[in-house]
Enzyme design. Structure first.
Site, short mmCIF file in Angstrom:
data_model
loop_
_atom_site.label_atom_id
_atom_site.label_comp_id
_atom_site.label_asym_id
_atom_site.label_seq_id
_atom_site.Cartn_x
_atom_site.Cartn_y
_atom_site.Cartn_z
N HIS A 1 34.55 -21.73 -90.39
CA HIS A 1 35.19 -22.48 -89.31
C HIS A 1 36.66 -22.78 -89.57
O HIS A 1 37.52 -22.31 -88.84
CB HIS A 1 34.44 -23.78 -88.98
CG HIS A 1 33.08 -23.54 -88.43
ND1 HIS A 1 32.88 -22.94 -87.22
CD2 HIS A 1 31.85 -23.80 -88.92
CE1 HIS A 1 31.58 -22.84 -86.98
NE2 HIS A 1 30.93 -23.34 -88.02
N GLU B 1 35.29 -28.29 -90.15
CA GLU B 1 34.67 -28.13 -88.82
C GLU B 1 34.70 -29.52 -88.17
O GLU B 1 33.69 -30.19 -88.05
CB GLU B 1 33.22 -27.63 -88.98
CG GLU B 1 32.53 -27.30 -87.66
CD GLU B 1 31.07 -26.86 -87.87
OE1 GLU B 1 30.56 -26.94 -89.00
OE2 GLU B 1 30.44 -26.43 -86.87
ZN LIG Z 1 27.85 -22.41 -89.73
#
Ligand SMILES: [Zn+2]
Ligand SMILES: *[C@@H]1O[C@H](CO)[C@@H](O)[C@H](O)[C@H]1NC(C)=O
Ligand SMILES: *[C@@H]1O[C@H](CO)[C@@H](O)[C@H](O)[C@H]1NC(C)=O
Ligand SMILES: *[C@@H]1O[C@H](CO)[C@@H](O)[C@H](O)[C@H]1NC(C)=O
Ligand SMILES: *[C@@H]1O[C@H](CO)[C@@H](O)[C@H](O)[C@H]1NC(C)=O
Ligand SMILES: *[C@@H]1O[C@H](CO)[C@@H](O)[C@H](O)[C@H]1NC(C)=O
Ligand SMILES: *[C@@H]1O[C@H](CO)[C@@H](O)[C@H](O)[C@H]1NC(C)=O
Length: 511
Positions: free
Chosen positions: A367, A342
C-alpha cells in the site's frame, strides 16, 4: 542520509530559453511527460497500433466523463460501476493483456465472490448464528460437539426463501450505498474482518482449502496472470474426521495444490508465499511467529518468500513494537514485504510504519498510501528501488479515498515511482484477477495520456519486483515477453465486437 534538501518530486528543471511561448509550452509538456510510469519504454510499430486502439477507447470514456463526471466510471465507487466496467472496451482489452504477476493479495480473499458463494452449497455445511457473527463449519452427520446451535445450510435454504440473500450479504461487502453502510474507516474494517471470521470455517475445511487455492490460481491464469506472490497466516485446517493440521502441513497443502495446478497448466510460472500473521498480538505470539517462520522456510525454502504482518494498521501494533523479533528475522536473512502506511493519518504510529519498513530493509511496501507525506522516505524508495504495491479498489472500499483520481498513486505514477498494481482482497468486493484494479489504475491513477506503455511497464514491474531470484526472473520475463508478443499479434488480427475506431489508422498493418 546524503542530502536532506533534495525535493523528491521536482526532478531537475530545464531552463526554457525560447522566446516563443508555444514552443516553450510544448517543451514543458513533453519534458514533464517523460517522468510518468512507462514513458521510458519504446513501442514497436505494431505495439503503437494496439496502443492507438486502446487509446481511442480510453479517450471515448474520458471525453464522456469530462462532459458528465457521472459517466466517468473510474471516478466512482467500484460497487456502483462494476457492471459498467465489464462493458468497457478498455477493460475488455486490459483483460487480455499479459499482466505478469500478482504481488499483493491475501489467502482467504483470493477468489471471485461467485466462487466463494458457490462453496456454501457443499454438503455437510452447517451454520450457527450468534449476535453479530455467523459461523460456518462442516460436520459429518450430527457429530457436533459445540455449544453453538448448528443448523444445516441446506435446510435453511429450503425453509427460508430469504436465506440466500442473507447469507450472500454476510460474505460480501457489496452494498447499494457504501457511504451510508460504512460511515468511516473503523466501521468498514469491522465489516471486513467479520467476513474473514464468517468464512474461516468454510475455507479451512481441507478439501475446500485445496480446491480454493487451485481456483485462485485458475482465476489469475484466466486473467492472464502467470505468477502469484500471496500473503497468508496459515489458519488451522480441519477435516470431517476432526483432524487438525499444523501450519507446516497447511503450507504443504499450498505447495501440493500449486504443483497440481502447474501440472495442469505448465505455462503458469509459479507461486510463492509470504508468511503474514496478524499484527494485533503480544510479544510472546510474535516470538512464536519467528519460530514458525524458521520451520516453514526450512521445509519449503523455495516456496516461502518472506514475512509481513497484517490487520488494520490504524488499530495498532506498529512494526516498531516488534523491533527485536523483526531484527532477529533480518539477521536470518528474511525478506520483508511489510504493509505500511495504509492510512489517512499523518504522524500516527501507522504512518511511521513506512519509515520503519524502510529502515528494516523491506523488499516491497504493501500500500504505502501515506508515503508522499514523507519526502525523504519517498526519495529512499526511489533510490533503493523498493516497489510500492498499490491496490486501488481496496483503498477505495476501505475508505482511504473516494474518487481514485485523488489517490496518491496518481502522483507516484506521474513521477515514475516503482509501482505495481494488485487486488488485495478481490473476493469481498466483487472483483476477480487483476483486471479491475488495472482498469482503475489505467483510467484513474494514470492520466488521460498514459497509453499501452503504462500497462506494459506495470507487467514488467510485476516481474522485476517479484521475489524470484535473478535466473528465474529472467525466465519469467522471457515467458512474459513471448506472451506479450502473442497478445500484440492477436489484437491486430482481432475482429473487435465493436466498431473499429475511425479516427486513427489501424487498418493498413504490414510490418
Ligand atoms: Zn493487503
Ligand atoms: C528508447 O529510445 C530512445 C531513443 O532512441 C533511447 O535513448 C532509449 O534508450 C530507448 N529506451 C529503451 C527502454 O529501450
Ligand atoms: C457457481 O455456480 C453456478 C451454478 O451452479 C455456476 O453456473 C457457476 O459457473 C459457478 N461459478 C463459479 C465461479 O464456480
Ligand atoms: C436453532 O436454529 C434453528 C434454525 O436457525 C432455529 O429454528 C432454532 O429455534 C434454534 N434453536 C435454539 C435453541 O436457538
Ligand atoms: C466425532 O467427533 C469427535 C470429536 O470431534 C471425533 O473424535 C470423532 O472421530 C468424530 N466421529 C466421526 C464419525 O466423525
Ligand atoms: C514488546 O516488547 C517491547 C520491549 O519490551 C516493547 O517495547 C513492546 O511494546 C512490546 N510489544 C507489544 C506488542 O507489546
Ligand atoms: C536488504 O535486502 C536485500 C534484498 O532485498 C538484501 O540483498 C540485502 O542484503 C539486505 N540488506 C541488509 C542490510 O539486510
Amino acid at each position: 542520509m546524503k542530502n536532506v534538501c533534495i525535493l523528491v518530486l521536482l526532478s531537475a528543471y530545464v531552463p526554457l530559453s525560447s522566446s516563443d511561448y508555444w514552443a516553450e509550452r510544448e517543451k514543458l509538456i513533453n519534458y514533464e511527460k517523460q517522468f510518468s510510469l512507462g514513458s521510458k519504454l519504446n513501442l514497436t510499430e505494431k505495439e503503437k497500433r494496439v496502443s492507438d486502439i486502446l487509446m481511442t477507447y480510453k479517450f471515448e470514456e474520458y471525453d464522456l466523463g469530462f462532459l458528465n463526471p457521472n459517466d466517468f466510471l473510474a471516478g466512482q465507487h467500484f460497487f456502483k460501476v462494476k457492471d459498467k466496467i465489464e462493458k468497457s472496451k478498455v477493460f475488455d482489452i486490459i483483460q487480455r493483456v499479459p499482466k505478469g504477476s500478482s504481488l499483493h493479495s491475501h489467502d482467504e480473499a483470493l477468489v471471485s465472490q461467485e466462487y466463494l458463494y458457490n462453496l456454501t452449497y457443499r454438503d455437510n455445511l452447517y451454520i450457527c448464528i450468534e449476535k453479530d457473527q455467523i459461523n460456518l463449519h462442516f460436520f459429518r452427520g450430527n457429530n457436533i460437539s459445540d455449544s453453538c446451535n448448528w443448523t444445516l445450510v441446506s435446510d435453511l435454504r429450503r425453509s427460508d426463501k430469504n436465506f440466500d440473500s442473507y447469507l450472500k450479504s454476510k460474505i460480501s461487502m457489496i452494498c447499494n450505498d457504501p457511504d451510508k453502510t460504512y460511515s468511516n474507516s473503523n466501521t468498514v474494517w469491522k465489516a471486513f474482518q467479520t467476513i474473514f471470521r464468517t468464512i474461516g470455517g468454510l475455507l479451512t475445511y481441507k478439501p475446500i482449502f485445496e480446491e480454493y487455492f487451485y481456483e485462485a490460481l485458475l482465476e489469475l491464469y484466466e486473467d492472464n496472470v502467470k505468477y502469484l506472490e500471496f500473503r497468508g497466516f496459515l489458519p488451522e485446517v480441519y477435516d470431517i474426521d476432526g483432524n487438525i493440521y499444523s501450519k507446516l502441513e497447511v503450507l504443504g497443502m499450498y505447495v501440493h495444490t500449486f504443483k497440481k495446478f502447474q501440472t495442469d497448466h505448465p505455462d503458469f510460472f509459479g507461486a510463492r508465499f509470504i508468511y503474514a500473521p496478524n499484527r494485533h498480538v503480544d510479544n510472546a505470539t510474535m516470538d512464536e511467529y519467528v519460530n514458525t517462520f524458521r520451520k516453514l522456510r526450512k521445509k519449503y525454502p523455495d516456496f516461502v518468500a518472506g514475512f509481513d504482518l497484517v490487520g488494520q494498521e490504524d488499530a495498532g501494533n506498529p512494526l516498531i513494537s516488534f523491533l527485536s523479533q523483526l531484527e532477529e528475522l533480518q539477521k536470518m536473512g528474511v525478506n520483508f514485504f511489510f504493509h505500511a502506511g495504509e492510512t489517512n493519518w499523518e504522524g500516527e504510529s501507522t504512518d511511521f510504519n513506512i519509515l520503519d519498513a524502510i529502515l528494516l530493509n523491506t523488499t516491497r511496501i504493501g500500500h504505502s498510501y501515506a508515503i508522499l507525506k514523507h519526502p525523504i522516505a519517498a526519495q529512499l524508495v526511489k533510490e533503493k528501488d523498493i516497489a510500492l504495491e498499490i491496490c486501488p479498489i481496496s483503498n477505495q472500499v476501505l475508505k482511504l479515498v473516494t474518487d481514485l483520481r485523488n489517490h496518491p498513486g496518481v502522483i507516484l505514477i506521474a513521477n515514475g515511482f516503482p509501482v505495481v498494481i494488485s487486488a488485495d482482497d478481490p473476493s469481498f468486493w466483487g472483483s476477480r484477477g487483476l483486471s479491475y484494479d488495472w482498469y482503475m489504475a489505467f483510467m484513474a491513477l494514470a492520466g488521460k495520456n498514459s497509453d499501452l506503455r503504462f500497462l506494459k511497464q506495470l507487467a514488467i514491474n510485476s516481474i522485476k519486483y517479484s521475489s524470484l531470484d535473478e535466473n528465474k526472473k529472467k525466465l519469467a520475463m522471457n515467458e512474459w515477453e513471448s506472451d506479450w508478443n502473442v497478445f500484440i499479434e492477436a489484437e491486430l488480427q482481432r475482429q473487435y465486437p465493436y466498431d473499429l475506431p475511425n479516427v486513427i489508422n489501424v487498418i493498413e498493418i504490414n510490418d
